[in-house]
Design a protein around this motif. Sequence first.
Motif, mmCIF file in Angstrom:
data_model
loop_
_atom_site.group_PDB
_atom_site.id
_atom_site.type_symbol
_atom_site.label_atom_id
_atom_site.label_comp_id
_atom_site.label_asym_id
_atom_site.label_seq_id
_atom_site.Cartn_x
_atom_site.Cartn_y
_atom_site.Cartn_z
ATOM 1 N N ILE A 178 0.850 -1.185 0.000
ATOM 2 C CA ILE A 178 0.000 0.000 0.000
ATOM 3 C C ILE A 178 0.889 1.240 0.000
ATOM 4 O O ILE A 178 1.723 1.429 0.895
ATOM 5 C CB ILE A 178 -0.921 0.035 1.236
ATOM 6 N N ILE A 179 0.718 2.073 -1.011
ATOM 7 C CA ILE A 179 1.416 3.363 -1.077
ATOM 8 C C ILE A 179 0.354 4.426 -1.309
ATOM 9 O O ILE A 179 -0.111 4.628 -2.429
ATOM 10 C CB ILE A 179 2.458 3.399 -2.209
ATOM 11 N N ASN A 180 -0.072 5.045 -0.220
ATOM 12 C CA ASN A 180 -1.143 6.043 -0.283
ATOM 13 C C ASN A 180 -2.368 5.442 -0.972
ATOM 14 O O ASN A 180 -2.915 4.465 -0.496
ATOM 15 C CB ASN A 180 -0.643 7.317 -0.947
ATOM 16 N N GLU A 181 -2.775 5.979 -2.120
ATOM 17 C CA GLU A 181 -3.984 5.478 -2.787
ATOM 18 C C GLU A 181 -3.712 4.287 -3.713
ATOM 19 O O GLU A 181 -4.630 3.762 -4.357
ATOM 20 C CB GLU A 181 -4.656 6.596 -3.591
ATOM 21 N N ILE A 182 -2.461 3.847 -3.783
ATOM 22 C CA ILE A 182 -2.073 2.740 -4.663
ATOM 23 C C ILE A 182 -1.966 1.443 -3.861
ATOM 24 O O ILE A 182 -1.402 1.432 -2.765
ATOM 25 C CB ILE A 182 -0.723 3.027 -5.346
ATOM 26 N N LYS A 183 -2.510 0.371 -4.415
ATOM 27 C CA LYS A 183 -2.351 -0.962 -3.828
ATOM 28 C C LYS A 183 -1.812 -1.905 -4.894
ATOM 29 O O LYS A 183 -2.352 -1.982 -6.000
ATOM 30 C CB LYS A 183 -3.686 -1.504 -3.300
ATOM 31 N N HIS A 218 0.020 -9.823 -9.845
ATOM 32 C CA HIS A 218 0.462 -8.845 -10.840
ATOM 33 C C HIS A 218 -0.642 -7.822 -11.126
ATOM 34 O O HIS A 218 -0.940 -7.499 -12.273
ATOM 35 C CB HIS A 218 0.885 -9.538 -12.153
ATOM 36 N N GLN A 219 -1.220 -7.291 -10.053
ATOM 37 C CA GLN A 219 -2.308 -6.325 -10.180
ATOM 38 C C GLN A 219 -1.977 -5.045 -9.433
ATOM 39 O O GLN A 219 -1.316 -5.061 -8.394
ATOM 40 C CB GLN A 219 -3.619 -6.905 -9.639
ATOM 41 N N VAL A 220 -2.475 -3.921 -9.986
ATOM 42 C CA VAL A 220 -2.302 -2.618 -9.357
ATOM 43 C C VAL A 220 -3.672 -1.943 -9.291
ATOM 44 O O VAL A 220 -4.416 -1.929 -10.280
ATOM 45 C CB VAL A 220 -1.324 -1.727 -10.153
ATOM 46 N N PHE A 221 -3.992 -1.393 -8.112
ATOM 47 C CA PHE A 221 -5.249 -0.691 -7.913
ATOM 48 C C PHE A 221 -4.962 0.750 -7.505
ATOM 49 O O PHE A 221 -4.007 1.024 -6.773
ATOM 50 C CB PHE A 221 -6.072 -1.355 -6.801
#
Length: 228
Positions: free
Chosen positions: A128-133, A139-142
């Motif tokens: 978790i980096i702020n609003e990024i997961k 192999h997924q980015v949210f």
Amino acid sequence: MKILIIEDEKALSDAVVNYLTAEDYLCEAAYDYETAVEKTELYDYDCVLVDINLPGGSGLDIIRLVKKRKKSMGIIIISARNSLDDKIEGLDIGADHYLTKPFHLAELNAQLKSIHRRINFDGNNQIIINEIKIMPDAHQVFVHDNLLKLTKKEYELMQFFAANKNKVITKTGLAEHLWGDYMEVADSYDFIYGHIKNLRKKLLANGCRDYIQTIYGVGYKFDTSIGN
């Protein structure tokens, strides 16, 4: 992950390379001691798979050289030698795992994923980096819980930036990590600019802050302080 397979049995080496490439790893191979030492000196890898018995030297000595240079890459020994003494020595000098031949490639893959999480993300299954997961195994980015449709290279860039957040990354270092030996025949860095431009566009389109900062004349920085 960028993997170096140090194995003199070419059939086994090819089988490992083909399997891991299909699993989206970037693989290089070395078939003897001298080549392996040269590659570990010139390039950085996320993990090295090393046989003990090699033409020209011992895989254990390669591990010692890697540890002496304080490189943070993971190390997995793959060997036909199944003695307890060999396993203890290999683990004592710094190997993460010891696989006895023959081994299941799925087991190797599981160990590589474990090493990747340990080295880059403190063993976590999600980052978790702020609003990024980021979900490394999937192999997924949210962004704000919205799944991004990323290409393979865009995902690798995102994960590399996350693993090196708030650090200045040179264009050369980025290219070598993502493209390995193939970078040596590239005419320019235009392909990097294209992938970064597309990744940034997809992040911004989903409401992400613009963390990817260009450091002119040097490279890039994924600055997580942006907007805070």
